[in-house]
Design an enzyme around this catalytic site. Structure first.
Site, PDB file in Angstrom:
ATOM      1  CG  ASP A  97       4.846   6.177  42.084  1.00 42.38           C
ATOM      2  OD1 ASP A  97       4.193   6.972  42.794  1.00 42.38           O
ATOM      3  OD2 ASP A  97       5.031   4.984  42.393  1.00 42.38           O
ATOM      4  NE  ARG A 106       2.351   5.454  44.548  1.00 36.55           N
ATOM      5  CZ  ARG A 106       2.305   4.135  44.517  1.00 36.55           C
ATOM      6  NH1 ARG A 106       1.363   3.493  45.188  1.00 36.55           N
ATOM      7  NH2 ARG A 106       3.195   3.444  43.826  1.00 36.55           N
TER       8      ARG A 106
END
Length: 422
Positions: free
Chosen positions: A341, A343
């Site tokens: 991930d 983000r």
């Protein structure tokens, strides 16, 4: 007083920390308790001395890192340490270096020289040997407003002090429990004993947010949709030019911007536009718009650049290929040399703040998103989970999100009860 408030009350001001950095002193910076929950000794690489390095080694893990801007890392030809970065926090380690003059490179004197050289704008790749005893790190453009890490904090503090944007960091080891790392109460005692300022990354984020803006509002218009009429507010990132949009219902700044229903939605072309059954993204977007319109007040921040949890569209499709061969969504990313991930939520937090939102009811099945937003100056009053339709095309993906990424997905358990053979 809550534990968070107690910890905050033990901290010094960002202004005091910046003044000490400018004066050539070290400070200690602690990150979020739900992240690493560690304190790093930090000082400016430009002002590194043998005494500062020796102090850092004495009270830390000794794994001295030097955060640099991406521009300086490129200028010094510092490639990633590995082509497949599997660090849980996405820390961007480069090849290790020593200054090409000195002795073995390990002494406090040699490492201080290497650190000053890394901060020198006149230095180039020929001034260093590889490997070495200092670990440069590549900081994210935008600093702690984009990634709430010690790497970015060190660069931000040096820049705020009027120095070259290059820092030195190392984690403080607990003296009370030498097998672990020091936490806030012990860090406060440590800082008092050694006359050091103690601040948090959360404080630095708040300080920068008050003093800098990294998104600009560009346009506002009416947007009729199948879910009702919204206001579309367009933004542009000052960092990289990414165009973003907030879909707004009602007056979100009313009542002090408190307890606003909010969905921070990561772009997913395949799910949002094409109705892919491999994920639940389109379902979550549509349900969020419905819930917000029903409430009469709320925001969907649509985060372009988050495709595939931040790895990009083509990389996501390559990850799908690996999933077709048996990998799950986490291992597929890692096999491609990409984080599970990637983000960051600093930009979305700034958009919400610009709209007048101060605390929110977060529409999400991902508790980690709460940490990402709270670390950027937005308070989470509550979280509203979204029911998902589980079926044979997405159940494996949803199980991975639940089991390996901590998502709150009770519908998956119900599906498992109804389909024990799977």
């Amino acid at each position: 007083m809550s534990e968070h408030e107690q910890a905050h009350s033990q901290l010094d001001s960002v202004e005091e920390a910046i003044a000490d950095i400018a004066a050539g002193k070290a400070v200690v910076v602690v990150d979020d308790e739900d992240r690493e929950n560690e304190g790093d000794i930090i000082f400016a690489a430009e002002l590194a001395t043998p005494e500062l390095v020796a102090f850092m080694v004495r009270y830390s893990s000794g794994y001295i890192c030097a955060p640099l801007t991406a521009k300086d890392a490129d200028r010094l030809d510092l490639p990633p340490m590995t082509a497949h970065n599997q660090d849980a926090r996405g820390t961007a380690y480069t090849v290790t270096v020593d200054a090409n003059t000195g002795t073995t490179g390990i002494s406090a004197t040699d490492r201080a020289h290497t650190l000053r050289l890394l901060a020198d704008p006149e230095a180039d790749r020929t001034d260093f040997t590889r490997p070495g005893h200092v670990v440069p790190l590549r900081a994210r453009e935008g600093g702690v407003l984009v990634r709430a890490g010690h790497t970015e904090a060190a660069v931000d503090l040096a820049r705020a002090a009027g120095l070259r944007p290059a820092g030195v960091i190392c984690e403080v080891v607990s003296e009370e429990d030498p097998t672990g790392m020091a936490r806030v109460p012990e860090l406060r005692r440590f800082c008092d004993e050694h006359d050091l300022k103690l601040i948090s990354i959360e404080q630095l984020i708040e300080w920068r947010r008050k003093n800098e803006i990294l998104v600009e509002r560009q346009v506002e218009t009416v947007l009729p949709t199948d879910f009702g009429t919204f206001k579309a507010v367009g933004y542009r990132s000052i960092i990289d030019g990414t165009e973003l949009v907030a879909i707004v219902a009602g007056d979100v700044a009313s009542d002090g911007g408190e307890n606003v229903l909010v969905r921070v939605h990561s772009e997913c072309l395949t799910g949002d536009v094409f109705g892919s059954r491999r994920c639940d993204c389109g379902q979550q977007l549509h349900e969020s718009l419905r819930l917000i319109q029903e409430a009469g007040r709320g925001v969907v921040v649509y985060m372009r650049g988050h495709e595939g949890r931040g790895i990009g569209l083509l990389a996501k499709l390559r990850a799908y290929q690996l999933q077709d061969e048996g990998a799950d969504t986490v291992d597929a990313n890692l096999a491609l040399g990409l984080p599970a991930d990637a983000r960051e939520f600093g930009t979305s937090a700034q958009i919400l703040y610009d709209l007048g939102v101060r605390s929110l009811n977060l529409i999400s099945n991902n508790p980690a998103k709460k940490v990402g937003l709270e670390g950027h100056g937005i308070s989470i009053a509550s979280r509203t989970p979204i029911p998902v339709a589980v079926h044979e095309d997405n159940v494996r993906y949803l199980k991975t999100k639940r089991d390996r990424m901590g998502h709150d997905l009770p519908d998956v358990a119900l599906w498992e009860q109804e389909h024990p053979e799977n």
